[in-house]
Scaffold this motif. Structure first.
Motif, PDB file in Angstrom:
ATOM      1  N   VAL A  47      38.508  20.159  42.705  1.00  0.00           N
ATOM      2  CA  VAL A  47      38.833  21.586  42.653  1.00  0.00           C
ATOM      3  C   VAL A  47      40.317  21.716  42.313  1.00  0.00           C
ATOM      4  N   LEU A  48      40.579  22.238  41.131  1.00  0.00           N
ATOM      5  CA  LEU A  48      41.966  22.383  40.669  1.00  0.00           C
ATOM      6  C   LEU A  48      42.317  23.866  40.629  1.00  0.00           C
ATOM      7  N   GLU A  49      43.215  24.277  41.493  1.00  0.00           N
ATOM      8  CA  GLU A  49      43.644  25.674  41.543  1.00  0.00           C
ATOM      9  C   GLU A  49      45.166  25.726  41.438  1.00  0.00           C
ATOM     10  N   HIS A  50      45.641  25.744  40.209  1.00  0.00           N
ATOM     11  CA  HIS A  50      47.087  25.858  39.993  1.00  0.00           C
ATOM     12  C   HIS A  50      47.404  27.268  39.512  1.00  0.00           C
ATOM     13  N   THR A  51      48.340  27.893  40.193  1.00  0.00           N
ATOM     14  CA  THR A  51      48.739  29.251  39.839  1.00  0.00           C
ATOM     15  C   THR A  51      50.192  29.241  39.404  1.00  0.00           C
ATOM     16  N   PRO A  52      50.463  29.420  38.114  1.00  0.00           N
ATOM     17  CA  PRO A  52      51.867  29.522  37.690  1.00  0.00           C
ATOM     18  C   PRO A  52      52.550  30.689  38.382  1.00  0.00           C
ATOM     19  N   ALA A  53      53.851  30.573  38.563  1.00  0.00           N
ATOM     20  CA  ALA A  53      54.602  31.654  39.208  1.00  0.00           C
ATOM     21  C   ALA A  53      54.405  32.950  38.434  1.00  0.00           C
ATOM     22  N   HIS A  54      54.218  34.031  39.168  1.00  0.00           N
ATOM     23  CA  HIS A  54      54.023  35.325  38.522  1.00  0.00           C
ATOM     24  C   HIS A  54      54.952  36.359  39.150  1.00  0.00           C
ATOM     25  N   PRO A  55      55.176  37.483  38.483  1.00  0.00           N
ATOM     26  CA  PRO A  55      56.055  38.516  39.038  1.00  0.00           C
ATOM     27  C   PRO A  55      55.488  39.093  40.334  1.00  0.00           C
ATOM     28  N   ARG A  56      56.334  39.823  41.035  1.00  0.00           N
ATOM     29  CA  ARG A  56      55.871  40.445  42.275  1.00  0.00           C
ATOM     30  C   ARG A  56      54.804  41.481  41.962  1.00  0.00           C
ATOM     31  N   THR A  57      53.908  41.651  42.886  1.00  0.00           N
ATOM     32  CA  THR A  57      52.785  42.568  42.677  1.00  0.00           C
ATOM     33  C   THR A  57      53.173  43.993  43.052  1.00  0.00           C
ATOM     34  N   HIS A  58      52.371  44.931  42.565  1.00  0.00           N
ATOM     35  CA  HIS A  58      52.554  46.347  42.852  1.00  0.00           C
ATOM     36  C   HIS A  58      51.274  46.897  43.457  1.00  0.00           C
ATOM     37  N   ALA A  59      51.423  47.784  44.422  1.00  0.00           N
ATOM     38  CA  ALA A  59      50.268  48.398  45.067  1.00  0.00           C
ATOM     39  C   ALA A  59      49.699  49.493  44.168  1.00  0.00           C
ATOM     40  N   LEU A  60      48.413  49.405  43.887  1.00  0.00           N
ATOM     41  CA  LEU A  60      47.722  50.390  43.049  1.00  0.00           C
ATOM     42  C   LEU A  60      46.592  51.019  43.837  1.00  0.00           C
ATOM     43  N   GLN A  61      46.320  52.266  43.548  1.00  0.00           N
ATOM     44  CA  GLN A  61      45.222  52.988  44.207  1.00  0.00           C
ATOM     45  C   GLN A  61      44.239  53.461  43.148  1.00  0.00           C
ATOM     46  N   LEU A  62      42.950  53.209  43.387  1.00  0.00           N
ATOM     47  CA  LEU A  62      41.934  53.598  42.408  1.00  0.00           C
ATOM     48  C   LEU A  62      41.800  55.124  42.380  1.00  0.00           C
ATOM     49  N   LEU A  63      42.030  55.679  41.184  1.00  0.00           N
ATOM     50  CA  LEU A  63      41.924  57.122  40.998  1.00  0.00           C
ATOM     51  C   LEU A  63      40.504  57.531  40.657  1.00  0.00           C
ATOM     52  N   GLU A  64      39.879  56.826  39.696  1.00  0.00           N
ATOM     53  CA  GLU A  64      38.507  57.147  39.303  1.00  0.00           C
ATOM     54  C   GLU A  64      37.885  55.943  38.629  1.00  0.00           C
ATOM     55  N   ARG A  65      36.539  55.973  38.544  1.00  0.00           N
ATOM     56  CA  ARG A  65      35.806  54.903  37.889  1.00  0.00           C
ATOM     57  C   ARG A  65      34.675  55.494  37.067  1.00  0.00           C
ATOM     58  N   HIS A  66      34.361  54.817  35.944  1.00  0.00           N
ATOM     59  CA  HIS A  66      33.259  55.236  35.077  1.00  0.00           C
ATOM     60  C   HIS A  66      32.365  54.018  34.863  1.00  0.00           C
ATOM     61  N   ASP A  67      31.123  54.128  35.323  1.00  0.00           N
ATOM     62  CA  ASP A  67      30.199  53.002  35.286  1.00  0.00           C
ATOM     63  C   ASP A  67      29.298  53.068  34.060  1.00  0.00           C
ATOM     64  N   TYR A  68      29.000  51.893  33.496  1.00  0.00           N
ATOM     65  CA  TYR A  68      28.117  51.764  32.343  1.00  0.00           C
ATOM     66  C   TYR A  68      27.122  50.635  32.629  1.00  0.00           C
ATOM     67  N   GLY A  69      25.911  50.811  32.107  1.00  0.00           N
ATOM     68  CA  GLY A  69      24.904  49.751  32.188  1.00  0.00           C
ATOM     69  C   GLY A  69      24.544  49.367  33.602  1.00  0.00           C
ATOM     70  N   LEU A  70      24.387  50.342  34.472  1.00  0.00           N
ATOM     71  CA  LEU A  70      24.092  50.031  35.873  1.00  0.00           C
ATOM     72  C   LEU A  70      22.779  49.286  36.040  1.00  0.00           C
ATOM     73  N   LEU A  71      21.847  49.479  35.095  1.00  0.00           N
ATOM     74  CA  LEU A  71      20.563  48.788  35.190  1.00  0.00           C
ATOM     75  C   LEU A  71      20.611  47.407  34.537  1.00  0.00           C
ATOM     76  N   GLU A  72      21.723  47.072  33.911  1.00  0.00           N
ATOM     77  CA  GLU A  72      21.887  45.763  33.291  1.00  0.00           C
ATOM     78  C   GLU A  72      22.253  44.722  34.343  1.00  0.00           C
ATOM     79  N   GLN A  73      22.015  43.451  34.005  1.00  0.00           N
ATOM     80  CA  GLN A  73      22.390  42.367  34.924  1.00  0.00           C
ATOM     81  C   GLN A  73      23.907  42.280  35.080  1.00  0.00           C
ATOM     82  N   GLU A  74      24.625  42.620  34.007  1.00  0.00           N
ATOM     83  CA  GLU A  74      26.084  42.548  34.032  1.00  0.00           C
ATOM     84  C   GLU A  74      26.650  43.926  33.690  1.00  0.00           C
ATOM     85  N   PRO A  75      26.697  44.845  34.659  1.00  0.00           N
ATOM     86  CA  PRO A  75      27.222  46.190  34.377  1.00  0.00           C
ATOM     87  C   PRO A  75      28.722  46.152  34.101  1.00  0.00           C
TER      88      PRO A  75
END
Length: 739
Positions: A476-504
């Motif tokens: 199991v190789l899990e290497h994570t290169p250094a990345h910038p600091r994260t920012h807190a985000l809040q979900l405003l809205e979502r639009h769903d497609y293909g809900l009856l599909e195996q991979e919506p």
């Protein structure tokens, strides 16, 4: 070697480079300020000027013309000396001439650090260091982007690397000119080269007899244009012989006051002319616009010194620290690493630790260390990046030469893993070269060559599973290169497609999250109220709970609208996609921005062809949304079923109506007589040829399999034009963002 040649002088001279750059930028403003108050009327001779000045200044001793055109008169009156700026059209006083004390102080600091000869030597050495830094930096930049023709292409790397290279690209021409001219002037100061100033005219032994003529009637002064004047020194009454000293841009001499004849004239030599030109180019005196440009470039010197030191420190921190690095003779597995800036070593370290946990003794070293002793290695792993236009990285430059003549043992096998950026035409070329060379030398290939695009942690983890199967150990190789600091985000809205599909699929729109209700006053007061800067086509790195490895999603929006938008298909067993699909409006996530400047529509009116499939439409929709100039933009997109997952359909219809989108071509695979996007391209081949032949750019976003099919289709379409995808890539007209 080139990188060391760039880094070492930069670190040693960083403080002096910053000081010389800042003071040079300040001094560059003086010629422009001097020019503001200067005006030299055409057709005026030095005789006319002298006559006008003498009417208002009977005690004039000297008249100077500054390189920017200002006329300065030095005079004596009532036993006092003075200096004025005068109007050359009338000879009247405009203002007192008082050289700024601060400017003189800065000039002395710039030239000698207030240390006389020792200081002048230090600034001369600094100029040489800047010359070396400019040349080596330019060569490094050319290698980094893949050649001179690619010098204007978008840059990649972490924030410090990008900003260092971007400012260098803008400032290098000015810094190179300043360093070259400054080095020459310093050499002239110490008489290492001649400045031609030693060639003074011979002082006249005798002059004509008779009373002096008025200045307005002196032949030599009448023949000298005011624009050529540097200095006119008037004769001192009572001194014999009393002559005028005339210095011009072409040469120096004396003027007989009795008959106006030019005496002892000596034209400037070629050496003096060269020095004068170099002085002008360095200071901007007489070329105020050049001075301002050089000053702007000089401001880049402190920035480059700081960011260069940061990049160097980051590279030092990235150097490998390998636990339990076994001796070569006792190793079960050998890892050789080719890296330019040490980033590949982080992946090598993860593999090193993983193999040790699997019970193997591991020896890890740079590729340049390869020698005949390594021929006895039973299992050889090579992890290498590619530098610039298919070249070897710094720690792998000697590998192919060392490989010649090395005979592998009877059980020796190898695995090559390449790291690169698909935006480069020669993606992972050095890894290809190494893989082919090892096979040609008799080594047995244990796994097919694998390639990692832009240090993808997911691809590295998948490659590790294959290595584990090869060795019969779970890996199991899990290497994570250094990345910038994260920012807190809040979900405003979502639009769903293909809900009856195996991979919506879901389109998620986030805003900057407010501070938590239990946050303290300071946290609420200084909380970020807006999203960080990003553009459509950049990447959002999201770290799902329970996994250290970020997943990257192409952005369909830019920060100007204060909304971060991504398009996510739910993958079977996908940790991050499952997490994102489970979000509800109001819930929060942490994310960081990874710029992706190489995936952008080019500016201008040339047509843009957007090609994508599935969630690859995300950044393409963002490009269309931002096409407020209504430039020609054509979208070819493939989905599954228009009834279930026609992503962005309402928006695309609106973009067609307001002409931000010129044409829309769709391909759906799960309908009767379904087709894929590459088929749509071939059906529209003639139109595609016209668009590309007229300078069109192609942007492709989607899966690697789709991108490969599109490249094949485009090559077929362009064959009649004697063009191909590779040529378009080299010209920056074909760019991909694939996953």
């Amino acid at each position: 070697m080139l990188r060391q040649l760039h880094a070492l002088p930069g670190l040693i001279s960083a403080l002096l480079v910053m000081l010389i750059g800042l003071t040079g930028a300040v001094l560059s403003v003086d010629p422009a300020l001097d020019r503001l108050g200067a005006s030299v009327p055409a057709g005026v001779s030095v005789a006319q000027l002298a006559d006008r000045v003498l009417r208002h200044y009977p005690g004039v001793e000297q008249i100077q013309r500054s390189p920017s055109g200002s006329i300065i008169v030095y005079y004596s009156a009532d036993g006092q000396s003075g200096a004025d700026l005068v109007d050359p059209a009338s000879g009247q006083r405009r203002a007192p001439y008082v050289p700024p004390v601060t400017l003189r102080w800065i000039k002395e600091l710039h030239r000698s650090l207030f240390l006389d000869t020792a200081g002048s030597a230090a600034t001369g050495i600094t100029a040489l260091a800047m010359l070396l830094l400019s040349v080596s930096g330019l060569l490094l930049l050319v290698k980094r982007v893949g050649g001179w023709r690619q010098l204007a292409r978008p840059l990649h790397g972490n924030r410090s690397q990008r900003w260092h290279a971007q400012v260098a690209r803008l400032a290098v021409a000015g810094l190179l000119l300043s360093a070259l001219t400054g080095s020459y002037m310093s050499a002239a100061t110490f008489s290492l080269v001649s400045d031609g100033a030693q060639e003074e005219p011979d002082f006249p032994a005798a002059t004509a007899s008779g009373p002096p003529l008025p200045a307005a009637r002196l032949t030599a002064l009448l023949a000298t244009d005011l624009g050529d004047l540097r200095e006119l020194v008037l004769p001192v009454p009572g001194n014999q012989p009393a002559v005028y000293t005339l210095r011009t841009v072409h040469g120096d001499g004396y003027v007989d006051p009795a008959n106006g004849a030019l005496l002892g004239y000596r034209p400037h030599s070629g050496v003096r002319d060269v020095y004068d030109l170099i002085y002008q180019l360095h200071t901007g005196e007489g070329l105020w616009w050049l001075g301002l440009l050089l000053g702007l470039c000089a401001l880049g010197a402190p920035w480059l010194a700081v960011t260069g030191a940061i990049v160097w420190w980051q590279r030092q921190r990235a150097k490998p620290r390998l636990p339990g690095n076994s001796a070569l003779a006792s190793a079960d597995a050998v890892i050789l690493v080719g890296s330019e800036n040490n980033s590949t070593w982080g992946f090598a370290r993860e593999l090193h630790v993983g193999l040790r946990h699997a019970g193997l003794r591991v020896h890890t070293a740079a590729m340049n260390r390869f020698s005949p002793r390594y021929g006895a290695a039973r299992q050889l792993f090579i992890l290498t990046s590619t530098y610039g236009d298919g070249d070897a990285p710094a720690s792998g430059k000697q590998f192919l030469a060392h490989l010649k003549g090395v005979k592998p043992g009877p059980d020796a096998s190898f695995v090559v893993l390449g790291f690169g950026d698909r935006q480069f035409p020669k993606f992972c070329q050095f890894a290809h070269d190494v893989d082919a060379a090892l096979a040609a030398s008799g080594w047995r290939r244990a796994l097919d060559l694998a390639l990692i695009d832009r240090q993808s942690s997911q691809d590295f983890a998948r490659w590790g599973l294959g290595v584990g199967k090869l060795l019969g150990h779970e890996l199991v190789l899990e290497h994570t290169p250094a990345h910038p600091r994260t920012h807190a985000l809040q979900l405003l809205e979502r639009h769903d497609y293909g809900l009856l599909e195996q991979e919506p699929t879901v389109v998620l729109r986030f805003v900057a999250a407010p501070p938590p209700a239990d946050a303290g006053w300071l946290a609420r007061r200084f909380a970020r109220r807006h999203l960080p800067h990003f553009e459509a086509g950049d990447l959002a790195g999201i770290i799902p709970p329970g996994s250290p490895v970020p997943r990257f999603y192409s952005l369909a929006s830019d920060s100007r609208h204060d909304v971060l938008e991504i398009c996510v298909r739910k993958q079977p067993g996908g940790v991050c996609s499952g997490y994102l699909h489970g979000l509800r409006p109001g819930e929060r996530i942490e994310a960081f921005i990874q710029p992706n400047p190489q995936f952008r529509p080019s500016s201008g009116k040339a047509p843009v062809i957007l090609i994508g499939a599935g969630t690859g439409i995300g950044p393409l929709a963002g490009f269309i949304r931002n096409n407020t100039g209504r430039h020609p933009m054509f979208l070819y997109w493939g989905g599954r079923d228009p009834e279930s997952d026609f992503l962005y359909e309402p928006e695309l219809r609106n973009y067609l109506a307001d002409r931000r989108l010129t044409q829309l071509h769709t391909a759906f695979s799960r309908v009767k007589d379904g087709v894929r996007v590459q088929n749509r391209l071939l059906e529209d081949a003639e139109h595609m040829r016209r668009l590309i032949d007229s300078g069109g750019q192609v942007l492709v976003c989607g899966s690697r399999a789709m991108a490969a099919s599109v490249r094949q289709a485009i090559d077929e379409i362009l064959a009649p034009l004697k063009l191909d995808v590779r040529t378009l890539q080299e010209n920056g007209r074909y760019r991909e963002d694939v996953f």
